[in-house]
Design a protein around this motif. Structure first.
Motif, PDB file in Angstrom:
ATOM      1  N   VAL A 139      75.880  51.173 -36.558  1.00  0.00           N
ATOM      2  CA  VAL A 139      76.991  50.876 -37.458  1.00  0.00           C
ATOM      3  C   VAL A 139      76.503  49.772 -38.384  1.00  0.00           C
ATOM      4  N   MET A 140      76.670  49.980 -39.700  1.00  0.00           N
ATOM      5  CA  MET A 140      76.273  48.981 -40.700  1.00  0.00           C
ATOM      6  C   MET A 140      77.551  48.534 -41.412  1.00  0.00           C
ATOM      7  N   GLU A 174      71.410  57.904 -36.947  1.00  0.00           N
ATOM      8  CA  GLU A 174      72.770  58.335 -37.289  1.00  0.00           C
ATOM      9  C   GLU A 174      73.525  57.083 -37.701  1.00  0.00           C
ATOM     10  N   VAL A 175      74.209  57.166 -38.844  1.00  0.00           N
ATOM     11  CA  VAL A 175      74.775  55.934 -39.403  1.00  0.00           C
ATOM     12  C   VAL A 175      76.263  56.073 -39.714  1.00  0.00           C
ATOM     13  N   ALA A 176      77.030  55.087 -39.250  1.00  0.00           N
ATOM     14  CA  ALA A 176      78.408  54.916 -39.734  1.00  0.00           C
ATOM     15  C   ALA A 176      78.420  53.602 -40.496  1.00  0.00           C
ATOM     16  N   VAL A 177      78.975  53.614 -41.696  1.00  0.00           N
ATOM     17  CA  VAL A 177      79.042  52.395 -42.498  1.00  0.00           C
ATOM     18  C   VAL A 177      80.491  51.939 -42.544  1.00  0.00           C
ATOM     19  N   VAL A 178      80.698  50.648 -42.409  1.00  0.00           N
ATOM     20  CA  VAL A 178      82.057  50.100 -42.542  1.00  0.00           C
ATOM     21  C   VAL A 178      82.031  49.151 -43.732  1.00  0.00           C
ATOM     22  N   VAL A 179      82.955  49.330 -44.666  1.00  0.00           N
ATOM     23  CA  VAL A 179      82.957  48.469 -45.858  1.00  0.00           C
ATOM     24  C   VAL A 179      84.241  47.656 -45.975  1.00  0.00           C
ATOM     25  N   ASP A 199      73.949  51.914 -30.837  1.00  0.00           N
ATOM     26  CA  ASP A 199      72.965  51.040 -30.194  1.00  0.00           C
ATOM     27  C   ASP A 199      73.149  49.599 -30.645  1.00  0.00           C
ATOM     28  N   ARG A 200      73.677  49.430 -31.867  1.00  0.00           N
ATOM     29  CA  ARG A 200      73.810  48.080 -32.426  1.00  0.00           C
ATOM     30  C   ARG A 200      74.808  48.118 -33.572  1.00  0.00           C
ATOM     31  N   CYS A 201      75.428  46.961 -33.813  1.00  0.00           N
ATOM     32  CA  CYS A 201      76.307  46.847 -34.979  1.00  0.00           C
ATOM     33  C   CYS A 201      75.705  45.793 -35.900  1.00  0.00           C
TER      34      CYS A 201
END
Ligand code: ADP
Ligand code: ASP
Ligand code: MG
Length: 425
Positions: free
Chosen positions: A5-6, A35-40, A177-179
């Motif tokens: 998660v970015m 695999e990426v989820a982005v939070v803005v 795995d990480r934020c």
């Protein structure tokens, strides 16, 4: 391959160029096979503007602290900032040839409590997002900050700075795995680097220490995000969004701070960092009779009014017979707290009510304090030598806080930063 998660904060998505820079960071991780989820967040300044519009629409006087309008409509308005940036980032990613789509809190859904304006996340179903990662190879671009209150079906928001919490909650829900929290500083420092230029970046900080730093005013992470990280053992990495994605060596560890379990930290310092808050108000109830039940008479009505009391000091009044009770409340609740105590005057029985809003709370934090005595005493001496008066003190296992005149905030913070050996050398 991992799942990440970015999260990108307001200054990182402040305009289209910056959003493009964010998109290049996302592409870098996708190209690396993650695999990426982005939070803005919303664009810098947008949420403040939306909050001000709500107040204007309600006809509130400028600077009026407690909102007089429907908190559900406040949420409907302020949630819009993140809706815009999530869509813009999805468009930018698509223009770069990536699969991406935006998600609003109600679509995932991120279910929250009904405390509009400062709702808590109750549940997130991460399965939908996980299957889209797997089946569609699609980047999920999630609007941080809002969720949905299921009973009423209304949009809710998580409190100011809440997109950090959205990010960590999503990371837990999709078993990331990480934020990674990308922001306008390259990590968590021993104190706000804008106030203490000699502050040092921490390579690692324990969840417990970060929780105290955040709750005592270091706004780099919302408190609740750290609580969630701790509960779900989700490693949180705070790093800069301003590094050029092309300059990042995928094999090297980038500059930043890992927030992790205490056992994973080798170095041990007595003091980890210093936080401060100017959002405090002091209330002194003078000349109260010293009898059982007096604290209940004062703090009962405040609790009923939902006002959080923080520091409490009781001392002998000038006349030597009665007592003075001094405590702090959030500055936003100053007027309400004053009114609540005035209303209960007959029941409490006091001679005078003094209040001040030009006060700051400085907190010195370190889990090393558990096993060291005399840490706070050093601070009392150092501030006394500079003639800085301490109005109130509280201590706990891993921190102590001092209330001082706000004019001395920077000076006191810098003195203590040097005193505890936190300065960069
Ligand atoms: P974002 O918009 O990315 O969420 P915030 O403004 O909420 O960013 O948080 C980042 C800011 O937090 C920094 O610019 C910094 O001034 C402030 N800050 C306060 N305390 C600290 C600290 N101990 N370490 C790093 N930054 C801090
Ligand atoms: N945009 C919201 C705020 O300014 C949430 C966030 O930035 O985390 O508080
Ligand atoms: Mg923030």
């Amino acid at each position: 391959m991992g799942r990440l998660v970015m999260k990108f904060g307001g200054t990182s998505v402040a305009d289209i160029d910056k959003i493009r820079n964010v998109a290049r960071h996302v592409k870098r991780e996708v190209d690396a096979g993650h695999e990426v989820a982005v939070v803005v967040s919303a664009m810098a300044g947008k949420t403040n503007e939306l909050v001000a519009w709500c107040a204007q629409a309600a006809g509130d006087a400028p600077g009026h602290n407690s909102a007089s309008y429907d908190p559900k409509e406040y949420d409907a308005v302020v949630a819009s900032g993140e809706q815009v940036t999530s869509g813009l980032l999805a468009i930018t990613l698509q223009a770069m040839g990536l699969r991406a789509r935006s998600w609003q809190g109600w679509q995932i859904p991120i279910r929250t409590s009904d405390a509009h304006g400062s709702a808590r996340i109750l549940e997130i179903d991460g399965d939908g997002l996980i299957s889209r990662f797997q089946d569609h190879k699609e980047v999920a671009v999630i609007a941080g900050f809002p969720g949905i209150e299921p009973a009423g079906g209304r949009i809710s928001t998580l409190g100011r700075g809440g997109s950090d919490t959205s990010a960590v909650a999503i990371a837990a829900a999709v078993k990331a795995d990480r934020c990674d929290i990308y922001t306008d500083v390259d990590g968590v420092y021993t104190c706000d680097p804008r106030v203490v230029p000699r502050a040092r970046r921490l390579d690692r900080i324990a969840f417990e220490d970060m929780l105290e730093l955040a709750s005592q005013g270091a706004k780099v992470l919302q408190v609740r995000s750290v609580e969630l990280g701790m509960a779900y053992r989700m490693p949180i990495f705070v790093r800069s969004s301003f590094d050029r994605p092309e300059d990042i060596d995928p094999a090297a560890t980038p500059p930043g701070t890992l927030i992790c379990a205490e056992e994973e930290i080798m170095e041990s310092h007595v003091v980890t960092g210093i936080a401060f808050s100017r959002d405090e108000a002091q209330i002194s109830v003078r000349h109260v009779e010293d009898r059982p039940g007096i604290a209940a008479a004062i703090f009962g009505p405040l609790a009923e009014a939902n006002i959080n009391v923080d520091m409490i000091v009781q001392n002998v009044s000038e006349d030597g017979r009665t007592t003075d009770l001094t405590f702090t409340v959030p500055a936003a609740d100053h007027a309400r707290a004053k009114a609540t105590i005035s209303t209960a005057k007959d029941h409490i029985g006091y001679a005078r009510l003094d209040t001040a809003t030009d006060v700051s709370k400085i907190s010195v934090i370190g889990s090393g304090m558990r096993s060291h005595a005399g840490v706070a005493a050093m601070a009392f001496r150092a501030l006394a030598e500079r003639d800085i008066n301490i109005r109130a003190i509280t201590t706990s296992e891993i921190k102590f806080s001092l209330l001082i005149d706000s004019a001395y905030t920077e000076l006191a913070v810098r003195i203590l930063h040097t005193l505890y050996g936190l300065d960069q050398v």
